[in-house]
Scaffold this active site. Structure first.
Site, mmCIF file in Angstrom:
data_model
loop_
_atom_site.group_PDB
_atom_site.id
_atom_site.type_symbol
_atom_site.label_atom_id
_atom_site.label_comp_id
_atom_site.label_asym_id
_atom_site.label_seq_id
_atom_site.Cartn_x
_atom_site.Cartn_y
_atom_site.Cartn_z
ATOM 1 N N ASN A 109 37.263 35.057 33.924
ATOM 2 C CA ASN A 109 38.305 35.150 34.949
ATOM 3 C C ASN A 109 37.665 35.646 36.238
ATOM 4 O O ASN A 109 36.607 36.274 36.224
ATOM 5 C CB ASN A 109 39.398 36.129 34.501
ATOM 6 C CG ASN A 109 40.540 36.203 35.504
ATOM 7 O OD1 ASN A 109 40.945 35.195 36.079
ATOM 8 N ND2 ASN A 109 41.051 37.403 35.735
ATOM 9 N N HIS A 111 38.737 37.971 39.598
ATOM 10 C CA HIS A 111 39.760 38.907 40.038
ATOM 11 C C HIS A 111 39.389 39.396 41.436
ATOM 12 O O HIS A 111 38.238 39.754 41.673
ATOM 13 C CB HIS A 111 39.828 40.080 39.048
ATOM 14 C CG HIS A 111 40.868 41.090 39.411
ATOM 15 N ND1 HIS A 111 42.209 40.858 39.177
ATOM 16 C CD2 HIS A 111 40.788 42.308 39.991
ATOM 17 C CE1 HIS A 111 42.906 41.910 39.612
ATOM 18 N NE2 HIS A 111 42.060 42.797 40.101
ATOM 19 N N SER A 138 35.372 40.012 41.560
ATOM 20 C CA SER A 138 34.605 40.217 40.324
ATOM 21 C C SER A 138 34.858 39.070 39.359
ATOM 22 O O SER A 138 36.001 38.669 39.170
ATOM 23 C CB SER A 138 35.051 41.515 39.623
ATOM 24 O OG SER A 138 35.032 42.612 40.504
#
Ligand code: GRF
Length: 321
Positions: A109, A111, A138
């Site tokens: 993911n 973020h 991140s």
């Protein structure tokens, strides 16, 4: 190795990170390809772009479905597309634990904060309100706890006077578009990264008694028996002599054994230049699914074949029982 890792990208919105991933994947030598773009929102603008790029898409609104049922349908689409990694890019759904656990180590993911700061929503507003000098982004592995998995890569983005959450978000996205494709590429390539592979071989080799490392003809070598009179029991070979393999070379018992290994399992073993003539076998490491326990066993066996008697006596005694 030309096989590209197949990734599915899950989006809910604009899909600009998805687009960055797609275009990076179109540059020669990219180690991954996007085989599916899926969304919980059929109106997500990113879907139209993916379609125009000839990428398979899947959309299923989550309203009226349980989280588990919706996740299961998304997962089925991912599997159907043949993806082996899932890359979340602005996918605004919390995923059920079961789904996340099944894809542990294979789901990433991005973020928009410098994790562990500001998990969850409104990250830019929170960074500005806190008076931070920088926001950022991140890339992390997805675990059941929200935005808490191992961070793989980060970029810092300065907060400038007059920044609002929107202006900062826009600049952070520029950084994301650079970072995410690179982080995904590095992550899916980790199994053939020579630095990581050497680290693993080194850790296993030096865990054996009385070992040290010494370079030999430009390759890292591992010896047993001390400074003087030590003998090599393993070498790390990074695409030497024109072979495409990154390998660990160990001693076999005989030329017959070496040739049988190479003939029976050519995807794992090869006869290395020079060393092969004296019965050393190459174990290919730059392939998915290396059995590292097997590598450890080979290292131990090779070690034992040249270790001084004072070191092997106990093992020999145990074997005699
Ligand atoms: C990005 O800022 C990402 O960090 C967050 O959601 C946003 C998605 O933007 N998870 P986009 O849809 O990729 O443009």
């Amino acid at each position: 190795m030309t096989d590209k890792t197949k990734i599915a990208v899950l989006i809910s919105g604009a899909g600009t990170n998805m687009a960055a991933l797609v275009y990076a994947s179109r540059i020669a030598d990219a180690p991954y390809e996007v085989v599916l773009v899926a969304s919980n929102d059929p109106a997500a603008p990113g879907l139209a772009l993916a379609q125009a790029e000839g990428i398979a898409t899947f959309a299923l609104p989550h309203r009226g479905m349980t989280r588990e049922a919706h996740d299961a349908a998304m997962e089925a689409a991912v599997l159907q597309a043949g993806a082996d990694h899932i890359v979340l890019a602005g996918y605004m759904r919390i995923l059920s634990d079961g789904f996340v656990e099944r894809w542990a180590g294979r789901m990433l993911n991005i973020h928009p904060s410098l994790l562990p700061l500001y998990r969850g929503l409104d990250t830019h507003a929170r960074a500005i309100a806190a008076g931070d000098s920088h926001g950022g982004t991140s890339v992390h592995l997805v675990t059941p706890e929200l935005d808490a998995g191992e961070v793989l890569a980060q970029l810092r983005v300065p907060i400038v006077p007059g920044d609002t959450p929107d202006t900062l978000a826009e600049r952070v996205k520029l950084a994301e578009h650079q970072l995410y494709p690179r982080a995904v590429a590095d992550y899916v390539s980790r199994w053939r990264d020579p630095v990581r592979l050497l680290d693993r071989v080194r850790a296993l080799a030096l865990a054996l008694p009385e070992t040290d490392e010494r370079e030999s003809h430009g390759s890292p070598g591992f010896r047993v028996g001390g400074e003087k009179g030590g003998k090599f029991f393993a070498y790390f070979s990074d695409q030497h002599h024109g072979v495409a393999h990154i390998a660990c070379l160990v001693r076999t018992g005989s030329m017959d054994e070496l040739l049988a290994l190479v003939e029976d399992q050519p995807e794992i073993y090869f006869k290395p230049a020079y060393y092969g003539a004296s019965g050393w076998v190459g174990i290919i490491l730059n392939r998915p699914g290396v059995d590292w326990d097997e590598v450890a066993e080979w290292l131990a066996r090779s070690w034992r074949s040249v270790a001084p008697r004072r070191l092997t006596r106990l093992i020999d005694a145990a074997d005699a029982f």
